[in-house]
Scaffold this motif. Structure first.
Motif, PDB file in Angstrom:
ATOM      1  N   MET A   1      30.173  39.959 -10.305  1.00 52.75           N
ATOM      2  CA  MET A   1      29.763  38.710  -9.753  1.00 52.75           C
ATOM      3  C   MET A   1      28.915  38.339 -11.565  1.00 52.75           C
ATOM      4  O   MET A   1      28.130  39.278 -12.062  1.00 52.75           O
ATOM      5  N   THR A   2      29.944  37.078 -12.037  1.00 55.85           N
ATOM      6  CA  THR A   2      28.813  36.783 -13.003  1.00 55.85           C
ATOM      7  C   THR A   2      28.592  35.404 -13.339  1.00 55.85           C
ATOM      8  O   THR A   2      29.289  34.596 -12.669  1.00 55.85           O
ATOM      9  N   GLU A   3      27.347  34.480 -13.848  1.00 61.58           N
ATOM     10  CA  GLU A   3      27.072  33.520 -13.583  1.00 61.58           C
ATOM     11  C   GLU A   3      26.588  32.774 -15.069  1.00 61.58           C
ATOM     12  O   GLU A   3      26.907  33.354 -16.007  1.00 61.58           O
ATOM     13  N   ARG A   4      27.719  31.551 -15.024  1.00 60.14           N
ATOM     14  CA  ARG A   4      27.872  31.203 -16.529  1.00 60.14           C
ATOM     15  C   ARG A   4      27.151  29.418 -16.069  1.00 60.14           C
ATOM     16  O   ARG A   4      27.126  29.278 -15.221  1.00 60.14           O
ATOM     17  N   PRO A   5      26.490  28.371 -17.701  1.00 60.60           N
ATOM     18  CA  PRO A   5      26.360  26.659 -16.912  1.00 60.60           C
ATOM     19  C   PRO A   5      28.241  26.632 -17.797  1.00 60.60           C
ATOM     20  O   PRO A   5      28.994  26.780 -17.961  1.00 60.60           O
ATOM     21  N   ILE A   6      27.813  25.291 -16.773  1.00 59.03           N
ATOM     22  CA  ILE A   6      28.875  24.195 -16.551  1.00 59.03           C
ATOM     23  C   ILE A   6      28.181  22.775 -17.114  1.00 59.03           C
ATOM     24  O   ILE A   6      27.556  22.524 -15.940  1.00 59.03           O
ATOM     25  N   LEU A   7      28.904  22.278 -17.646  1.00 60.44           N
ATOM     26  CA  LEU A   7      28.125  20.989 -18.062  1.00 60.44           C
ATOM     27  C   LEU A   7      28.854  19.225 -16.880  1.00 60.44           C
ATOM     28  O   LEU A   7      29.969  20.193 -17.297  1.00 60.44           O
ATOM     29  N   PHE A   8      28.382  18.614 -16.693  1.00 61.08           N
ATOM     30  CA  PHE A   8      29.259  17.364 -15.794  1.00 61.08           C
ATOM     31  C   PHE A   8      28.187  16.378 -15.767  1.00 61.08           C
ATOM     32  O   PHE A   8      27.010  16.388 -16.402  1.00 61.08           O
ATOM     33  N   SER A   9      29.303  15.444 -15.808  1.00 59.02           N
ATOM     34  CA  SER A   9      28.447  13.887 -16.522  1.00 59.02           C
ATOM     35  C   SER A   9      27.803  13.464 -14.815  1.00 59.02           C
ATOM     36  O   SER A   9      28.364  14.260 -13.735  1.00 59.02           O
ATOM     37  N   SER A  10      26.889  12.600 -14.993  1.00 60.55           N
ATOM     38  CA  SER A  10      25.757  12.147 -13.343  1.00 60.55           C
ATOM     39  C   SER A  10      27.018  11.485 -12.540  1.00 60.55           C
ATOM     40  O   SER A  10      26.886  11.930 -11.486  1.00 60.55           O
ATOM     41  N   ALA A  11      28.217  11.024 -13.340  1.00 61.55           N
ATOM     42  CA  ALA A  11      29.448  10.785 -12.332  1.00 61.55           C
ATOM     43  C   ALA A  11      29.696  11.651 -10.982  1.00 61.55           C
ATOM     44  O   ALA A  11      29.772  11.582 -10.301  1.00 61.55           O
ATOM     45  N   MET A  12      30.328  12.257 -11.614  1.00 63.26           N
ATOM     46  CA  MET A  12      30.401  13.735 -11.258  1.00 63.26           C
ATOM     47  C   MET A  12      29.957  14.498 -10.415  1.00 63.26           C
ATOM     48  O   MET A  12      29.757  15.940  -9.601  1.00 63.26           O
ATOM     49  N   PRO A  47      37.022  31.067 -20.041  1.00 66.00           N
ATOM     50  CA  PRO A  47      35.617  31.279 -19.979  1.00 66.00           C
ATOM     51  C   PRO A  47      34.527  30.335 -18.677  1.00 66.00           C
ATOM     52  O   PRO A  47      33.461  30.449 -18.982  1.00 66.00           O
ATOM     53  N   TYR A  48      35.360  29.745 -17.398  1.00 66.33           N
ATOM     54  CA  TYR A  48      34.957  29.821 -16.499  1.00 66.33           C
ATOM     55  C   TYR A  48      35.226  31.048 -15.290  1.00 66.33           C
ATOM     56  O   TYR A  48      34.556  30.973 -14.339  1.00 66.33           O
ATOM     57  N   GLY A  49      35.047  31.968 -15.407  1.00 68.37           N
ATOM     58  CA  GLY A  49      35.510  33.261 -15.232  1.00 68.37           C
ATOM     59  C   GLY A  49      36.619  33.088 -13.747  1.00 68.37           C
ATOM     60  O   GLY A  49      37.511  32.590 -14.276  1.00 68.37           O
ATOM     61  N   LYS A  50      36.497  33.835 -13.203  1.00 66.34           N
ATOM     62  CA  LYS A  50      37.442  34.660 -11.910  1.00 66.34           C
ATOM     63  C   LYS A  50      36.808  33.934 -10.536  1.00 66.34           C
ATOM     64  O   LYS A  50      35.165  34.542 -10.485  1.00 66.34           O
ATOM     65  N   PRO A  51      37.582  34.363 -10.387  1.00 68.54           N
ATOM     66  CA  PRO A  51      36.515  33.674  -8.225  1.00 68.54           C
ATOM     67  C   PRO A  51      35.627  34.759  -8.137  1.00 68.54           C
ATOM     68  O   PRO A  51      36.287  35.951  -8.581  1.00 68.54           O
ATOM     69  N   GLY A  52      34.798  34.657  -7.343  1.00 68.28           N
ATOM     70  CA  GLY A  52      33.431  34.624  -6.178  1.00 68.28           C
ATOM     71  C   GLY A  52      32.399  35.252  -7.967  1.00 68.28           C
ATOM     72  O   GLY A  52      31.267  35.523  -7.429  1.00 68.28           O
ATOM     73  N   ASP A  53      33.162  34.615  -9.151  1.00 66.68           N
ATOM     74  CA  ASP A  53      32.089  34.208 -10.168  1.00 66.68           C
ATOM     75  C   ASP A  53      30.846  32.771 -10.085  1.00 66.68           C
ATOM     76  O   ASP A  53      31.967  32.065  -9.453  1.00 66.68           O
ATOM     77  N   ARG A  54      29.761  32.540 -10.408  1.00 69.95           N
ATOM     78  CA  ARG A  54      29.353  32.052 -10.061  1.00 69.95           C
ATOM     79  C   ARG A  54      28.887  31.263 -11.431  1.00 69.95           C
ATOM     80  O   ARG A  54      28.546  31.505 -12.791  1.00 69.95           O
ATOM     81  N   LEU A  55      28.926  29.315 -11.197  1.00 68.79           N
ATOM     82  CA  LEU A  55      28.686  28.308 -12.530  1.00 68.79           C
ATOM     83  C   LEU A  55      27.441  27.756 -11.648  1.00 68.79           C
ATOM     84  O   LEU A  55      27.152  27.704 -10.874  1.00 68.79           O
ATOM     85  N   TRP A  56      26.347  27.705 -12.709  1.00 69.16           N
ATOM     86  CA  TRP A  56      25.158  26.639 -12.230  1.00 69.16           C
ATOM     87  C   TRP A  56      25.378  25.163 -13.323  1.00 69.16           C
ATOM     88  O   TRP A  56      25.977  25.537 -14.224  1.00 69.16           O
ATOM     89  N   VAL A  57      25.493  23.945 -12.633  1.00 70.89           N
ATOM     90  CA  VAL A  57      25.620  23.416 -12.973  1.00 70.89           C
ATOM     91  C   VAL A  57      24.684  22.389 -14.476  1.00 70.89           C
ATOM     92  O   VAL A  57      23.228  22.155 -13.715  1.00 70.89           O
TER      93      VAL A  57
END
Length: 220
Positions: A1-12, A71-81
């Motif tokens: 399992m890999t963890e990656r950051p991802i950006l979101f706007s305030s609305a999202m 760049p966002y991985g595969k099922p089972g990987d995690r993203l932190w916002v």
């Protein structure tokens, strides 16, 4: 399992928090490539090659070293916002009681009494820090990837547009709205995409990574 950051706007971010957003679309780069494939691996139980859930984008019809993994991985990987934020830190001037102040720069968690988030905070005049500068410890939203695929932007369906957290909207025509028929989630998503990426991006109909996810709770 890999963890990656991802950006979101305030609305999202608000859509993530209320559970209405379970997908995101991000442009495949570079857009000149035109072959996609899924990695396959041995299924030990059945002795056959099975998709691993990981997608790649390639300039050749064959699997070669010159490819781009999602760049966002595969099922089972995690993203932190990552979202727009600021730190409230402890200030201890000589001879004064403990005071708190909004920090323009928060070096690490040690000095931060609490984190505030623009998406869910009332308006005030204090400065905010861009989402790109959010460190891992300040993030409050964790996501688990449940699916990844590649498709053209305009292939989005009504159900998928709703899963993007879009609100129903009327059809945009020449910068205005036409009140004909019914507003749709797909038109709402198109408006949202144009606001973030520009009209030319929607008109170009790029290939996009479609990342599906579920929220797995707040960071401790």
């Amino acid at each position: 399992m890999t963890e990656r950051p991802i950006l979101f706007s305030s609305a999202m971010v608000r859509a993530l928090l209320d559970g209405s957003k379970t997908q995101t679309r991000r442009i495949v780069k570079p857009t000149g490539a035109h072959h996609i494939f899924q990695f396959r691996g041995k299924d030990e139980a059945h002795g056959a090659d099975e998709p691993t859930g990981e997608w790649a984008w390639c300039s050749s019809a064959h699997v070669v070293s010159d490819h781009i993994r999602c760049p966002y991985g595969k099922p089972g990987d995690r993203l932190w916002v990552r979202e727009t934020w600021r730190g409230v830190v402890e200030i201890n001037p000589p001879g004064k009681c403990t005071e708190l102040g909004v920090a323009r720069y928060v070096p690490d968690q040690q000095y931060c009494r609490r984190v505030e988030y623009q998406a869910t905070h009332g308006r005030d005049s204090e400065p905010w820090r861009p989402s790109i500068h959010m460190p891992r410890w300040a993030s409050r939203i964790n996501l688990e990837v449940t699916g990844v695929r590649v498709e053209r932007l305009d292939q989005i369906t009504e159900d998928n547009a709703q899963a993007e957290g879009a609100a129903p909207a009327w059809l945009d025509v020449d910068g205005g709205t036409v009140n004909v028929g019914q507003p749709t989630y797909r038109q709402g998503f198109a408006r949202l995409w144009r606001d973030i990426n520009g009209d030319e991006s929607w008109d170009a109909n790029p290939w996009v990574w479609v990342v599906e996810f579920k929220r797995i709770g707040e960071a401790g």
